[in-house]
Design an enzyme around this catalytic site. Structure first.
Site, PDB file in Angstrom:
ATOM      1  N   HIS A   1       0.829  -1.218   0.000  1.00 21.59           N
ATOM      2  CA  HIS A   1       0.000   0.000   0.000  1.00 21.59           C
ATOM      3  C   HIS A   1       0.860   1.265   0.000  1.00 21.59           C
ATOM      4  O   HIS A   1       1.920   1.294   0.637  1.00 21.59           O
ATOM      5  CB  HIS A   1      -0.886  -0.005   1.248  1.00 21.59           C
ATOM      6  CG  HIS A   1      -1.924   1.077   1.275  1.00 21.59           C
ATOM      7  ND1 HIS A   1      -1.768   2.221   2.018  1.00 21.59           N
ATOM      8  CD2 HIS A   1      -3.121   1.179   0.652  1.00 21.59           C
ATOM      9  CE1 HIS A   1      -2.845   2.981   1.861  1.00 21.59           C
ATOM     10  NE2 HIS A   1      -3.678   2.369   1.033  1.00 21.59           N
TER      11      HIS A   1
ATOM     12  N   SER B   1     -10.108 -14.189  -0.823  1.00 25.74           N
ATOM     13  CA  SER B   1     -10.149 -12.755  -1.064  1.00 25.74           C
ATOM     14  C   SER B   1     -11.483 -12.348  -1.682  1.00 25.74           C
ATOM     15  O   SER B   1     -12.079 -13.105  -2.451  1.00 25.74           O
ATOM     16  CB  SER B   1      -9.004 -12.371  -2.009  1.00 25.74           C
ATOM     17  OG  SER B   1      -9.186 -11.048  -2.449  1.00 25.74           O
TER      18      SER B   1
HETATM   19  C1  LIG Z   1      -6.882   0.651   2.781  1.00 24.89           C
HETATM   20  C2  LIG Z   1      -5.540   0.075   3.030  1.00 24.89           C
HETATM   21  C3  LIG Z   1      -4.611   0.733   3.847  1.00 24.89           C
HETATM   22  C4  LIG Z   1      -4.807   2.105   4.403  1.00 24.89           C
HETATM   23  O1  LIG Z   1      -5.886   2.241   5.197  1.00 24.89           O
HETATM   24  P1  LIG Z   1      -6.504   3.694   5.485  1.00 24.89           P
HETATM   25  O2  LIG Z   1      -7.553   3.313   6.451  1.00 24.89           O
HETATM   26  O3  LIG Z   1      -7.003   4.209   4.175  1.00 24.89           O
HETATM   27  O4  LIG Z   1      -5.434   4.526   6.069  1.00 24.89           O
HETATM   28  C5  LIG Z   1      -3.401   0.111   4.084  1.00 24.89           C
HETATM   29  N1  LIG Z   1      -3.119  -1.062   3.539  1.00 24.89           N
HETATM   30  C6  LIG Z   1      -3.970  -1.717   2.747  1.00 24.89           C
HETATM   31  C7  LIG Z   1      -3.575  -3.041   2.185  1.00 24.89           C
HETATM   32  C8  LIG Z   1      -5.207  -1.172   2.452  1.00 24.89           C
HETATM   33  O5  LIG Z   1      -6.043  -1.818   1.640  1.00 24.89           O
END
Ligand SMILES: *Cc1c(COP(=O)(O)O)cnc(C)c1O
Length: 372
Positions: free
Chosen positions: A118, A319
């Site tokens: 991410h 998933s």
């Molecule tokens: C959505 C997501 C995040 C970040 O989450 P937020 O709540 O938007 O800060 C981090 N890692 C993954 C894999 C995600 O899907």
């Protein structure tokens, strides 16, 4: 209320409701009802500080927050007494907390993360000024274990901080932490820390019959899970969880400046723990098992519908993320499908019905025929 203000609010609400009903590309459950909690919005409540310690700001929901953390400790296979954590503003803060902890424990450690990680993680690593190396991904989004092995081997003198993807954003891929631990043991790396980004799948794997390895018993040292994704909430939130013994290390160094300040932010939402707590009260763990099973069924249904319609689509095991060939910009916009290079994805979240999937597939088919 002024007529003008009311009109603005009514118009905005209608627009957002309409957009929300056609949002299939982001992992946010839109099926929730927190109306029983509305009276709490009259309070200036604040969960500032460590949820396991007293605070001078007593208009808080720390007790509820601790119950939420106990639930997640159970889900992530760590004894409640040995776990520490708090309710965050979302997945990013949880990742920042976990990687911060890893860096505090191994200041000269190298953070390894895959290409499919991410976007929050690259930013966090810059903030932490942590040394890091990006590892190749496999086509399904899982980390390339051979590349990981070789890269750690070359850097064997440095502690390993591994950023495990437990459900990547784009493809819902899960890094196999048991294989990662086998690599560490093979290379005799004893100084290691595993942070798990389980934003979405942290609320999926505990509820499926044959999950990929996950949890503290599988080697996690910390984990971040989002609250507004599978659980669903009108305000973003999440959970950060780690081992209690680590926190005392960080807490001590901060006690030096006079406060027991164990969280990343100061003031924290007192409403967020209430929402997560209420969701668990309402559905129960069995309820979530049903919800997750339904989502996975819908995802499988979507893959089959796309394939039957001649549109390449697939998903990773356990998933709810369905990966498909990138459709036209109109389709992406209409359904808020998240695109990336030559693919896009949709997420079979609890509010996504088979009727909605049918409508998306039909639109894609129509789109294909007008573009050919
Ligand atoms: C959505 C997501 C995040 C970040 O989450 P937020 O709540 O938007 O800060 C981090 N890692 C993954 C894999 C995600 O899907």
């Amino acid at each position: 209320m002024e007529e003008e203000t009311r009109k603005r609010l009514d118009g905005l609400l209608r627009e957002l409701e309409e957009l929300g009903s056609r949002q299939v590309g982001y992992p946010t459950n839109q099926d929730f009802d927190y109306t029983p909690l509305l009276p709490f919005l009259r309070l200036s409540a604040n969960n500032v500080g460590d949820p396991f310690h007293d605070s001078n700001y007593r208009v808080n929901t720390h007790e509820i927050e601790r119950e939420v953390l106990h639930t997640f400790a159970d889900l992530m296979h760590i004894e409640r007494e040995r776990a520490w954590g708090y309710v965050t503003s979302g997945g990013t803060e949880g990742n920042m907390y976990g990687l911060y902890m890893g860096r505090e424990i191994f200041p000269d450690g190298v953070v390894y993360f895959s290409q499919d990680t991410h976007y929050s993680v690259v930013k966090i690593l810059r903030l932490l000024k942590a040394r890091s190396i990006m590892i190749k991904s496999q086509p399904n989004g899982e980390i390339d274990y051979d590349d990981l092995y070789e890269t750690i081997r070359i850097n064997r003198d440095s502690p390993v901080i591994f950023m495990a993807n437990i459900g990547t954003t784009m493809k819902g891929a899960i890094d196999d932490v048991s294989r990662v631990r086998a690599i560490l043991s093979d290379l005799a790396v004893t100084n290691h820390y595993i942070h798990a980004d389980a934003a979405l799948s942290g609320m999926i794997l505990p509820f499926v019959e044959e999950p990929q390895p996950y949890g503290f018993d599988a080697g996690f040292d910390s984990v971040a899970i989002s609250g507004h994704k599978m659980i669903g909430s009108p305000l973003p939130c999440g959970v950060a969880l780690t081992r209690r013994e680590y926190v005392s290390r960080v807490a001590r160094s901060i006690e030096y400046v006079g406060v027991l300040d164990t969280t990343l932010t100061g003031s924290r939402s007192a409403f967020a723990p209430l929402m997560i707590w209420y969701a668990f009260q309402k559905h129960g763990l069995d309820g979530y098992r049903d919800i997750v099973r339904r989502c996975i069924d819908t995802a499988e249904y979507a893959v089959n519908r796309f394939l039957d319609a001649g549109i390449p689509a697939w998903r990773n095991r356990n998933s709810v993320t369905v990966v498909l060939r990138r459709p036209s910009p109109e389709i992406i916009r209409r359904w808020q499908l998240a695109p990336f290079e030559d693919i896009a994805h949709l997420l079979a979240m609890p509010h996504i019905t088979r009727d909605i999937i049918d409508a998306v597939v039909d639109d894609c088919v129509r789109d294909n025929s007008t573009h050919e």
